[in-house]
Design a protein around this motif. Structure first.
Motif, short mmCIF file in Angstrom:
data_model
loop_
_atom_site.label_atom_id
_atom_site.label_comp_id
_atom_site.label_asym_id
_atom_site.label_seq_id
_atom_site.Cartn_x
_atom_site.Cartn_y
_atom_site.Cartn_z
N GLU A 161 -11.95 -1.29 -0.52
CA GLU A 161 -10.84 -2.24 -0.57
C GLU A 161 -9.83 -2.01 0.55
O GLU A 161 -8.88 -2.79 0.70
N HIS A 162 -10.04 -0.95 1.34
CA HIS A 162 -9.13 -0.64 2.44
C HIS A 162 -9.93 -0.23 3.67
O HIS A 162 -9.93 0.93 4.09
N PHE B 216 -7.37 -4.25 8.22
CA PHE B 216 -6.70 -5.53 7.98
C PHE B 216 -6.73 -6.33 9.26
O PHE B 216 -6.21 -5.87 10.28
N ASP C 103 -12.91 3.71 1.21
CA ASP C 103 -12.41 2.86 0.14
C ASP C 103 -12.76 1.43 0.53
O ASP C 103 -12.22 0.89 1.49
N ARG D 235 0.88 -1.18 0.00
CA ARG D 235 0.00 0.00 0.00
C ARG D 235 0.91 1.23 0.00
O ARG D 235 1.52 1.56 1.01
N SER E 137 -4.34 5.32 6.13
CA SER E 137 -4.01 4.05 5.50
C SER E 137 -5.26 3.23 5.21
O SER E 137 -5.28 2.42 4.28
N PHE E 138 -6.32 3.44 6.04
CA PHE E 138 -7.59 2.73 5.87
C PHE E 138 -8.73 3.73 5.88
O PHE E 138 -8.57 4.89 6.27
N GLN F 17 0.45 -5.47 3.81
CA GLN F 17 -0.33 -6.55 4.40
C GLN F 17 0.36 -7.86 4.04
O GLN F 17 0.60 -8.13 2.86
N TYR G 38 1.21 -6.78 9.58
CA TYR G 38 1.12 -5.51 8.87
C TYR G 38 2.35 -4.69 9.22
O TYR G 38 2.70 -4.56 10.40
N ARG H 68 -2.77 6.59 -0.06
CA ARG H 68 -3.60 6.71 1.13
C ARG H 68 -4.63 7.82 0.97
O ARG H 68 -4.45 8.75 0.17
#
Length: 231
Positions: free
Chosen positions: A33-34, A37, A31, A5, A23-24, A206, A184, A10
């Motif tokens: 997809e993020h 984790f 997002d 990533r 980051s998420f 990840q 991570y 980001r």
């Protein structure tokens, strides 16, 4: 398997007093997809203007870690903790059944930069708790948080571990995970090669089903990363 990533991918939010990279998914940044984790839900890289900060707000059932990179945080919470968190120190606030807190840049002249990290707990509704500690800047692996609080680490309410990794110039470090299948890595400074994948400052990775990772620092200065062992 390693999924990279990149820092520039980001999410971002700039409110003038706060410039944040996510980051998420967080706040207005979404997002699918993020979303996180494993039990790791948030890594925000926050820069707070002098004298500014987050007014009192509430959390519950979340393990909230702050790691100050530059400046210092003024912390106050509804459990009566009034603390200053200087650069280099880690704070772990277990929100439990509910807590209110505020965080401000302690300086009126210099910006504050810190990482805000959220991890889901494996127990809901306990009494809130507060921990704060400096772990220094020794080369190699320093364990920051564990489920048991062993060896004077911060005690986190989850079967997870957090480590700080500092590698000297031109050095190599091998990391073998002790639990779970999920890792991570968040790169804080410098550039590192992890099993031939390159991470630069702000990048994340990840990693699943890799028992051993080889970190190679091919630069002329120390590099720093955080490693999360997750269930």
């Amino acid at each position: 398997m390693l999924i990279l990533r990149k820092s520039q991918d980001r999410g971002q939010a700039n409110f003038g007093w706060l410039n944040s990279k996510h980051s998420f998914s967080f706040g207005h940044y979404y997002d699918p997809e993020h979303l996180g984790f494993s039990v790791l839900r948030v890594i925000n890289d926050d820069i707070v203007a002098p004298g500014a900060g987050f007014d009192a707000h509430g959390h519950r059932d979340m393990e909230i870690i702050s790691y100050v990179l530059e400046g210092s945080i003024e912390h106050k919470d509804s459990s009566g903790n009034i603390q200053t968190l200087p650069a280099g120190e880690f704070q772990l606030m277990s929100a439990g059944k509910g807590i209110f807190h505020s965080e401000y840049n302690a300086s009126k002249h210099h910006p504050l930069r810190f990482l805000q990290i959220w991890i889901e707990p494996n127990k809901v509704g306990p009494k809130p708790s507060y921990q704060q500690k400096s772990f220094g800047k020794a080369l190699g692996l320093t364990t920051i948080a564990t489920p048991t609080g062993e060896n004077n680490t911060l005690k986190i309410t989850q079967e997870a571990k957090l480590h700080q990794l500092i590698i000297g110039a031109g050095e190599t470090f091998q990391f073998s995970q002790s639990q779970g299948n999920n890792l991570y890595v968040h790169q804080i400074t410098g550039t590192v090669h992890i099993n031939n994948t390159v991470l630069s400052a702000g990048d994340g990775a990840q990693i699943t089903h890799e028992e051993t990772l080889t970190f190679c620092n091919e630069s002329r200065s120390d590099i720093t990363a955080l490693i999360f062992e997750l269930p």
